[in-house]
Design a protein around this motif. Sequence first.
Motif, PDB file in Angstrom:
ATOM      1  N   ALA A  24       0.832  -1.204   0.000  1.00 20.63           N
ATOM      2  CA  ALA A  24       0.000   0.000   0.000  1.00 20.63           C
ATOM      3  C   ALA A  24       0.864   1.250   0.000  1.00 20.63           C
ATOM      4  N   MET A  25       1.972   1.237   0.750  1.00 19.27           N
ATOM      5  CA  MET A  25       2.876   2.377   0.775  1.00 19.27           C
ATOM      6  C   MET A  25       3.516   2.581  -0.592  1.00 19.27           C
ATOM      7  N   GLU A  26       3.989   1.487  -1.205  1.00 27.76           N
ATOM      8  CA  GLU A  26       4.633   1.589  -2.514  1.00 27.76           C
ATOM      9  C   GLU A  26       3.641   2.012  -3.589  1.00 27.76           C
ATOM     10  N   SER A  27       2.387   1.560  -3.458  1.00 31.16           N
ATOM     11  CA  SER A  27       1.363   1.967  -4.418  1.00 31.16           C
ATOM     12  C   SER A  27       1.097   3.461  -4.323  1.00 31.16           C
ATOM     13  N   ALA A  28       1.064   3.991  -3.085  1.00 33.83           N
ATOM     14  CA  ALA A  28       0.856   5.424  -2.900  1.00 33.83           C
ATOM     15  C   ALA A  28       2.021   6.220  -3.477  1.00 33.83           C
ATOM     16  N   ARG A  29       3.242   5.720  -3.306  1.00 34.73           N
ATOM     17  CA  ARG A  29       4.412   6.390  -3.883  1.00 34.73           C
ATOM     18  C   ARG A  29       4.311   6.411  -5.399  1.00 34.73           C
ATOM     19  N   GLY A  30       3.839   5.296  -5.976  1.00 35.59           N
ATOM     20  CA  GLY A  30       3.718   5.235  -7.426  1.00 35.59           C
ATOM     21  C   GLY A  30       2.695   6.221  -7.963  1.00 35.59           C
ATOM     22  N   ASP A  69       1.926   9.014  -6.610  1.00 39.35           N
ATOM     23  CA  ASP A  69       2.479  10.354  -6.462  1.00 39.35           C
ATOM     24  C   ASP A  69       3.636  10.634  -7.402  1.00 39.35           C
ATOM     25  N   GLY A  70       4.047   9.571  -8.138  1.00 33.93           N
ATOM     26  CA  GLY A  70       5.149   9.741  -9.074  1.00 33.93           C
ATOM     27  C   GLY A  70       6.501   9.699  -8.431  1.00 33.93           C
ATOM     28  N   ALA A  71       6.592   9.225  -7.171  1.00 35.38           N
ATOM     29  CA  ALA A  71       7.875   9.168  -6.471  1.00 35.38           C
ATOM     30  C   ALA A  71       8.352   7.724  -6.404  1.00 35.38           C
ATOM     31  N   PRO A  72       9.626   7.463  -6.583  1.00 31.90           N
ATOM     32  CA  PRO A  72      10.131   6.101  -6.483  1.00 31.90           C
ATOM     33  C   PRO A  72      10.074   5.599  -5.051  1.00 31.90           C
ATOM     34  N   ALA A  73       9.923   4.285  -4.882  1.00 32.35           N
ATOM     35  CA  ALA A  73       9.892   3.697  -3.548  1.00 32.35           C
ATOM     36  C   ALA A  73      11.298   3.638  -2.989  1.00 32.35           C
TER      37      ALA A  73
END
Length: 208
Positions: free
Chosen positions: A190-196, A198-202
């Motif tokens: 879920a955290m990595e999906s939110a980063r994606g 937002d356009g930010a790399p994990a």
Amino acid sequence: MKNAVVFIGRCVLAGLLVVLPIYLALLLLLKGMASAGQLVRPFTRLLPESLPAQEILSVLLVLVVCFVLGLAVRTRLGRAARGRLETSVFGRIPGYELLRNLTLQVAGEKNDGIWKPALVEIEEALVPGFIIEAFEDGRYTVFVPSVPTPFAGAVYVLDGPRVHPIDVPFTQAVKVITKWGSGARELVLAMESARGRDGAPAAAPGER
């Protein structure tokens, strides 16, 4: 010896935090049933004598009252009345605000981000926690529970980049903690999906 005493004290406190809400809920239910018993006594004759008619009708009456009150506080007038009561009466009771926030989260209601699940960076690890409040400068007050007790742990004030809010239900985050971390993979996803989105790399823990 001192460490053993501290450990025992923390375990007792954690147990109290689990038992106390259950005990209070049962106490209120029994008190409500006792009061309702006087009201339903005339109707007990409608049920067979083999059934504990007074107890059954008392429970039903208490549940109906709770249901009606739940509907009432969802109206505009009910929300206004509840707000005044919480400010003038209930807000003065120690621990009420905490229990209220937890109840709203368990019920799936939004509560201005209070007790929002998050993954926080502690040293070089990601740790499940809950956002308690947000600072105007971007920092957060975060509560990090002790496994497997979700309501006992430590409080941290962390910089914003070290706190990663995750869009998962409150109950899901609590379940991960009570199951010794089982299901944490979904929190990380879920955290990595939110980063994606937002356009930010994990980034790995500790990276800035």
